[in-house]
Design a protein around this motif. Sequence first.
Motif, mmCIF file in Angstrom:
data_model
loop_
_atom_site.group_PDB
_atom_site.id
_atom_site.type_symbol
_atom_site.label_atom_id
_atom_site.label_comp_id
_atom_site.label_asym_id
_atom_site.label_seq_id
_atom_site.Cartn_x
_atom_site.Cartn_y
_atom_site.Cartn_z
ATOM 1 N N ASP A 197 -16.291 61.325 101.921
ATOM 2 C CA ASP A 197 -15.912 60.210 102.782
ATOM 3 C C ASP A 197 -17.096 59.261 102.906
ATOM 4 N N HIS A 198 -17.066 58.384 103.894
ATOM 5 C CA HIS A 198 -18.100 57.361 104.032
ATOM 6 C C HIS A 198 -19.479 57.949 104.295
ATOM 7 N N ASN A 226 -13.666 58.360 99.881
ATOM 8 C CA ASN A 226 -12.687 57.957 100.885
ATOM 9 C C ASN A 226 -13.430 57.239 102.004
ATOM 10 N N ASP A 227 -13.482 55.918 101.908
ATOM 11 C CA ASP A 227 -14.311 55.133 102.826
ATOM 12 C C ASP A 227 -13.519 53.953 103.378
ATOM 13 N N PRO A 228 -13.058 54.043 104.641
ATOM 14 C CA PRO A 228 -12.304 52.922 105.219
ATOM 15 C C PRO A 228 -13.166 51.716 105.520
ATOM 16 N N ARG A 280 -12.318 58.352 110.921
ATOM 17 C CA ARG A 280 -11.640 57.669 109.812
ATOM 18 C C ARG A 280 -10.215 57.296 110.207
#
Length: 361
Positions: A197-198, A226-228, A280
């Motif tokens: 993720d981020h 997976n990085d918003p 997230r």
Amino acid sequence: MTTPGTPDAPHAHHAPRARSRAVVPRLSGALAHWVTAQWQRRGLLAWLLWPLSWIFGAVAAWRRVCFRRGWKTSTRLPVPVVVVGNLTVGGTGKTPTVIALVAALRAQGYTPGVLSRGYGAALSRPTEVGADATPEAVGDEPLLIARRTGAPVWVWPSRVEGGRALLAARPECDVIVCDDGLQHYALERDVEIAVFDHRLGGNGFLLPAGPLREPLSRRRDASLINDPYGKTLPAWPNTWRLSLTLGHAWCVSQPSLTRALAHFAGRRVLAAAGIGAPERFFAALRGAGLQIETLALPDHYDFAANPFDGVAAEAILITEKDAVKCLTWSDPRVWAVPAEAALDARLVSLVVEKLRGYPTV
């Protein structure tokens, strides 16, 4: 007047005694997320634990050597295996990745089955996730994968035994997708996908000084981020962004009832998540234009106690992973928000190319 029990009805207030039951998940969730925050920087705690990380790393490295040299047995199943896992502790988005990968493989003509450890499940043997399965019996993530994909999903800590049971019961399966298990070297694999993720590798330290189970330099076939927040991708080989979008929410007490997220705009909304990185989920809801209060629960929170008792919210938005543990609830305020993953076409091509080169046994 809105009738209590209808999907848009505000929930009645509970007595103060019931309200206090939400304190425990709030505190334990806060502790877990405090530790996670410490792993993002090389502060005092990280340096104090740093010597232990060397011990952890040495043990992990020796274990890898044992499998590589054949001192420990690694078993190849009669069909190719794709492992979707992570190098860090905590959730990164593996479950939506597995769901999307199953769909992508079907589109390429494959018949995939899924293996999972079944975290927290009460298992006595390799078990198929049936239509009437419960999260207590098989685990929340396997149940969600089975419901979303319709693929055969089997759970058991030994991926080799689980894979053999799956193929014996479902011989039509010609590829296995393993939900987690990068470090389960007893099972040979043909493709390894690491999901981040981020936070990426955090402070870069191994456990317990940092979040890494193995060094970032560990070989894998592909990395998904997976990085918003849209940060620049790291310069790693075969690295792509994992795009997650939120779908229409469905009412947990009435699953056939769905609403676009815009339906909740302007309402008093509580967003709750018992996943590895709840922020997230919260960030994605804010990105959809919602103003929310938040409740971060521990990962794999079992919902044995209702954390929403006494919460004065018009709507409560939760993840689908949490929702499979709340399907018997009658609280009309609780809505599940699905996360849909979109895989880069280049990743799918890489996986298919490696599967076509699978050695016959």
